[in-house]
Write a protein that holds these residues in place. Structure first.
Motif, PDB file in Angstrom:
ATOM      1  N   GLU A 168      -7.913  -0.613  -6.052  1.00  0.00           N
ATOM      2  CA  GLU A 168      -7.469  -0.215  -4.590  1.00  0.00           C
ATOM      3  C   GLU A 168      -6.711   0.998  -4.481  1.00  0.00           C
ATOM      4  O   GLU A 168      -5.772   0.802  -4.482  1.00  0.00           O
ATOM      5  CB  GLU A 168      -6.577  -1.861  -4.278  1.00  0.00           C
ATOM      6  CG  GLU A 168      -6.939  -3.441  -5.212  1.00  0.00           C
ATOM      7  CD  GLU A 168      -5.978  -4.054  -4.960  1.00  0.00           C
ATOM      8  OE1 GLU A 168      -5.414  -3.845  -4.167  1.00  0.00           O
ATOM      9  OE2 GLU A 168      -5.745  -4.573  -6.095  1.00  0.00           O
ATOM     10  N   ARG A 204      -2.196  -2.334 -12.330  1.00  0.00           N
ATOM     11  CA  ARG A 204      -3.750  -1.232 -10.432  1.00  0.00           C
ATOM     12  C   ARG A 204      -2.705  -0.016 -10.135  1.00  0.00           C
ATOM     13  O   ARG A 204      -2.071  -0.179  -9.336  1.00  0.00           O
ATOM     14  CB  ARG A 204      -3.202  -2.626  -9.511  1.00  0.00           C
ATOM     15  CG  ARG A 204      -3.285  -4.070 -10.307  1.00  0.00           C
ATOM     16  CD  ARG A 204      -2.752  -4.899  -9.069  1.00  0.00           C
ATOM     17  NE  ARG A 204      -2.961  -4.628  -7.290  1.00  0.00           N
ATOM     18  CZ  ARG A 204      -2.185  -5.167  -6.913  1.00  0.00           C
ATOM     19  NH1 ARG A 204      -0.879  -5.555  -6.692  1.00  0.00           N
ATOM     20  NH2 ARG A 204      -2.697  -5.103  -5.912  1.00  0.00           N
ATOM     21  N   SER A 207       0.382  -0.771  -0.107  1.00  0.00           N
ATOM     22  CA  SER A 207       0.280   0.223   0.146  1.00  0.00           C
ATOM     23  C   SER A 207       0.582   1.112  -0.058  1.00  0.00           C
ATOM     24  O   SER A 207       2.347   1.467   0.506  1.00  0.00           O
ATOM     25  CB  SER A 207      -0.617  -0.175   1.155  1.00  0.00           C
ATOM     26  OG  SER A 207      -0.422   0.069   2.036  1.00  0.00           O
TER      27      SER A 207
END
Length: 339
Positions: free
Chosen positions: A337, A256, A146
């Protein structure tokens, strides 16, 4: 806040829409007046860009999890590309079976960020030399679980979608206001052999990938100078406003991506100039004109930049909340995400 004078002859904006007397030309519009211009009606054209950036997401189930570090899930790898990685058992290992599902793992003997980076890059360079990876950029992205988490290793930008790791970007909406009307600076990407990504497409005034060892604001400052020759004291005033995320699958690649969006009101007299060769020219356009281009064509605008402009339209009151699908479109700008 910069002065917002009425447009007069002699102001160095050669491409502002003006009549033969130097006065701002009339604009044919429809809808209810908003804060700066006019609310834009109809959302159908915007959805095509959202769908383009989030295409083939149903194929995610076909990809193998990519594991690094102490069992951390950092990416997704297509089975065909995974077959290429089997040639390098000292770097990539495989576990699992068809019943429980297979996964690709960075060899546990690779401990440090430096060792992982060097080992993976060696493999990727071999595959690039064989024509299996394209558009090598010599730009490193951190591989993380992250944003802000410790980097497990650095990865060449061109390789990121092949390993399906997360990538972050920074985009800047550069706008100005004249006669109470909002204009947006857009760039037109070049088509040189050195920079062949999205040739001829409309793009933001400032935009770029988020590399290692820079904060998003530092990256904005870097690209502001390289892409638009913007003084650092001007770029420093850029305001972080939102993040946008999407997930796109194309053949053996999975993107992503998360975009950090910034707004900056620039002085009406300022003119951008490109320094890094990626931009062919700049245009100053009414926001409503930019919106019309995005709504009418999916081929004119760089895909992820179009999403950032759509968000800009929402935040500055150019999209009518009475339109059918208003909330759904707004929410669709964060389909990835967002972490």
């Amino acid at each position: 806040m910069f002065p917002r004078p009425n447009r007069k002859p002699g102001v160095p904006y050669s491409d502002f829409p003006v009549d033969e007397m130097g006065n701002k030309s009339e604009m044919i519009t429809h809808g209810t007046p908003s804060r700066y211009s006019f609310v834009i009606e109809g959302l159908d054209g915007y959805w095509a860009h959202v769908e383009r950036c989030n295409s083939n997401r149903d194929k995610r189930k076909d990809y193998l999890p990519f594991i690094a570090g102490q069992g951390l899930h950092v990416g997704f790898i297509h089975p065909k590309f995974a077959e290429e990685l089997k040639r390098f058992p000292g770097i990539f290992t495989f576990s699992g079976d068809k019943a429980k599902g297979q996964m690709v793992q960075l060899n546990r003997t690779l401990i440090t960020e430096k060792d992982c980076t060097a080992s993976v890059e060696g493999v990727m360079q071999i595959l690039a030399n064989e024509g299996k990876i394209h558009s090598w950029r010599n730009e490193k992205y951190p591989v993380v679980t992250s944003f802000g988490s410790p980097s497990l290793f650095w990865l060449e930008r061109a390789c990121v979608p092949y390993l399906g790791t997360k990538a972050y970007h920074t985009h800047l909406n550069g706008y100005t206001i004249v006669d109470g009307e909002m204009f947006l600076w857009v760039s037109i990407r070049g088509d040189s052999k050195m920079h062949q990504d999205f040739p001829g497409k409309y793009d933001h005034l400032v935009a770029g990938g988020q590399p290692v060892n820079l904060t998003p604001k530092e990256n904005i400052l870097r690209y502001a100078q390289a892409r638009a020759n913007m003084p650092s004291d001007m770029a420093e005033k850029a305001i972080p406003v939102r993040t946008i995320s999407y997930e796109q699958i194309d053949d053996q690649k999975m993107k992503r991506d998360v975009i950090f969006c910034y707004d900056l009101e620039v002085p009406y007299f300022w003119q951008p100039k490109n320094n890094d060769g990626e931009i062919d020219s700049f245009k100053i356009m009414r926001v409503t004109e930019v919106a019309k281009i995005i709504r009418s064509s999916t081929g004119s605008y760089k895909a992820n930049s179009a999403l950032v402009v759509i968000d800009f339209l929402y935040r500055h009151g150019f999209i009518n909340p009475n339109e059918h699908g208003y909330l759904e479109l707004q929410q669709s700008l964060q389909q990835g995400e967002n972490e």
